[in-house]
Scaffold this motif. Structure first.
Motif, short mmCIF file in Angstrom:
data_model
loop_
_atom_site.label_atom_id
_atom_site.label_comp_id
_atom_site.label_asym_id
_atom_site.label_seq_id
_atom_site.Cartn_x
_atom_site.Cartn_y
_atom_site.Cartn_z
N MET A 1 46.99 45.55 42.85
CA MET A 1 46.31 45.11 44.07
C MET A 1 47.08 43.95 44.71
SD MET A 1 42.31 45.13 42.89
CE MET A 1 41.75 44.85 44.58
N ASN A 2 47.19 43.96 46.02
CA ASN A 2 47.87 42.88 46.74
C ASN A 2 46.88 41.77 47.05
OD1 ASN A 2 50.39 44.23 46.82
ND2 ASN A 2 49.66 45.48 48.53
N ILE A 3 46.50 41.04 46.01
CA ILE A 3 45.51 39.98 46.14
C ILE A 3 46.14 38.64 45.78
CG2 ILE A 3 43.34 39.07 45.24
CD1 ILE A 3 43.02 41.50 47.05
N ASP A 4 45.99 37.66 46.68
CA ASP A 4 46.55 36.33 46.44
C ASP A 4 45.50 35.31 46.02
OD1 ASP A 4 49.12 37.19 47.13
OD2 ASP A 4 48.80 36.74 49.26
N GLY A 5 44.22 35.63 46.23
CA GLY A 5 43.16 34.68 45.89
C GLY A 5 41.85 35.40 45.64
N ARG A 198 44.00 39.08 52.06
CA ARG A 198 44.69 38.77 50.81
C ARG A 198 43.74 38.23 49.74
NH1 ARG A 198 49.27 41.23 50.63
NH2 ARG A 198 49.96 39.75 49.04
N VAL A 199 42.43 38.33 50.01
CA VAL A 199 41.44 37.76 49.08
C VAL A 199 40.42 38.82 48.69
CG1 VAL A 199 39.65 36.01 48.78
CG2 VAL A 199 41.73 35.46 50.07
N ALA A 200 40.01 38.80 47.43
CA ALA A 200 38.96 39.70 46.94
C ALA A 200 37.74 38.89 46.53
CB ALA A 200 39.46 40.52 45.76
N MET A 201 36.58 39.45 46.81
CA MET A 201 35.31 38.86 46.38
C MET A 201 34.81 39.64 45.17
SD MET A 201 32.64 36.86 46.76
CE MET A 201 31.28 36.92 45.58
N ILE A 202 34.48 38.92 44.09
CA ILE A 202 33.96 39.55 42.89
C ILE A 202 32.50 39.14 42.73
CG2 ILE A 202 34.21 39.80 40.40
CD1 ILE A 202 37.14 38.99 40.73
N GLY A 203 31.59 40.10 42.81
CA GLY A 203 30.18 39.77 42.74
C GLY A 203 29.36 40.85 42.08
N LYS A 214 33.19 42.45 52.62
CA LYS A 214 33.88 43.52 53.35
C LYS A 214 33.74 43.34 54.86
CE LYS A 214 33.63 47.79 51.81
NZ LYS A 214 35.03 48.15 51.50
N GLN A 215 32.59 42.86 55.31
CA GLN A 215 32.41 42.59 56.74
C GLN A 215 33.33 41.47 57.21
OE1 GLN A 215 28.25 41.90 57.56
NE2 GLN A 215 27.84 44.09 57.81
N ALA A 216 33.70 40.59 56.29
CA ALA A 216 34.60 39.49 56.62
C ALA A 216 36.07 39.90 56.48
CB ALA A 216 34.31 38.29 55.73
N GLY A 217 36.32 41.16 56.12
CA GLY A 217 37.69 41.65 56.03
C GLY A 217 38.33 41.51 54.67
N MET A 218 37.51 41.21 53.65
CA MET A 218 38.02 41.01 52.31
C MET A 218 37.84 42.27 51.46
SD MET A 218 36.20 37.32 51.78
CE MET A 218 36.47 37.36 50.03
N THR A 219 38.49 42.29 50.31
CA THR A 219 38.28 43.34 49.32
C THR A 219 37.01 43.02 48.55
OG1 THR A 219 40.65 43.78 49.08
CG2 THR A 219 39.22 44.44 47.25
N GLY A 220 36.15 44.02 48.36
CA GLY A 220 34.90 43.80 47.65
C GLY A 220 34.90 44.46 46.28
N PRO A 240 31.88 49.67 47.37
CA PRO A 240 32.84 48.69 46.82
C PRO A 240 34.26 49.26 46.83
CG PRO A 240 30.95 48.99 45.36
CD PRO A 240 30.90 50.09 46.36
N ASP A 241 35.23 48.38 46.98
CA ASP A 241 36.61 48.82 46.88
C ASP A 241 36.98 49.10 45.44
OD1 ASP A 241 37.59 48.52 49.70
OD2 ASP A 241 36.92 46.46 49.37
N MET A 242 36.24 48.46 44.53
CA MET A 242 36.49 48.67 43.10
C MET A 242 35.25 48.26 42.33
SD MET A 242 39.52 47.04 40.70
CE MET A 242 40.78 47.95 41.61
N ILE A 243 34.99 48.95 41.22
CA ILE A 243 33.90 48.60 40.31
C ILE A 243 34.51 48.34 38.95
CG2 ILE A 243 31.72 49.32 39.28
CD1 ILE A 243 31.37 51.27 41.60
#
Length: 256
Positions: A1-5, A198-203, A214-220, A240-243
């Motif tokens: 994944m291209n995630i920086d934060g 470049r950021v993913a949210m983990i919840g 996802k509404q803010a343009g992040m990976t969920g 979700p983009d990933m579980i």
């Protein structure tokens, strides 16, 4: 994944029921060692960041204070961005500590009225003071607008009903700076100086965490811990983009 934060929810992802989720400490240590920017986020409006940090530390997890992001901090960031820092608080607990050094806490001529879960501080007089300040030109900031929550002695009103009452009485629309608002996530991204792509949210909350991100343009990314429910996953329009199983899987994902 291209995630920086990463943005990582605390309750249900890092800890659950007062205990650290297995692998949470190792994951946060990995992020620190790899110098990967992250923020641990919480939607609470009753506790300041120092209290949250102490609570998590008691579970054996060390999170730097500057890595904890909450609605009060989002409100502070929002006010500073707009160069207006005369505010009036309608909150409870020790959350007022997060506003110390921000500007002036006033009872007249305020730029903003900031409303969170006020508990027993929400009286006719305190709400009427907020109403008068809003009618005199202040803007309304809602730290959250949940309808209610489960207290130790049963259901209790949260900030939402009081925010709605002030909106109705004044004709103003509150600026929501807590999850799942885009404003909250945008301010958290600003705090990390990273773009949403470049950021993913983990919840653990499909709607508040994953949907809002996802509404803010992040990976969920959704975890199967905390309040995760399989039936909601199949019924929801939020995908979700990933579980993943838990936050313990994060290092493998970032290296994969």
């Amino acid at each position: 994944m291209n995630i920086d934060g990463l943005l990582i929810d605390l309750d249900g992802v890092i800890y659950q029921g007062g205990k650290a989720i297995p692998g949470a400490r190792t994951t946060l240590e990995y992020l620190e060692k790899q110098d990967i920017p992250f923020r641990c986020i919480s939607n609470t409006t009753r506790k300041c960041r120092q209290t949250i940090q102490s609570q998590v530390s008691g579970m054996g997890i060390d999170v730097p204070l500057e890595h904890i992001f909450t609605p009060p901090l989002a409100a502070v960031t929002y006010m500073r961005q707009n160069n207006k820092t005369r505010f009036h608080l309608l909150v409870t607990g020790d959350v007022d500590r997060d506003f110390a050094g921000t500007g002036a806490h006033v009872s007249q001529s305020a730029d903003y009225v900031v409303v969170g879960d006020a508990g027993d501080n929400a009286t006719y007089n305190t709400i009427n003071t907020a109403f008068r300040l809003l009618m005199d030109g202040a803007e309304l900031i809602a730290l959250e607008r949940d309808r209610y929550w489960m207290a130790q002695d049963g259901l209790a009103l949260s900030a939402g009903p009081f925010v709605s009452a002030l909106e109705y009485a004044t004709g103003k629309t509150a600026i929501l700076v807590g999850k799942p608002s885009k404003t909250f996530f945008d301010l958290a991204l600003t705090d990390m100086a990273l773009p949403p792509g470049r950021v993913a949210m983990i919840g653990d909350d499909l709607f508040t965490d994953v949907g809002g991100a996802k509404q803010a343009g992040m990976t969920g990314i959704l975890v199967r811990t905390g309040k995760f429910r399989e039936d909601l996953l199949h019924k929801s329009t939020v995908v979700p983009d990933m579980i993943i199983g838990s936050v313990a899987d994060v290092p493998d994902i970032l290296e994969g």
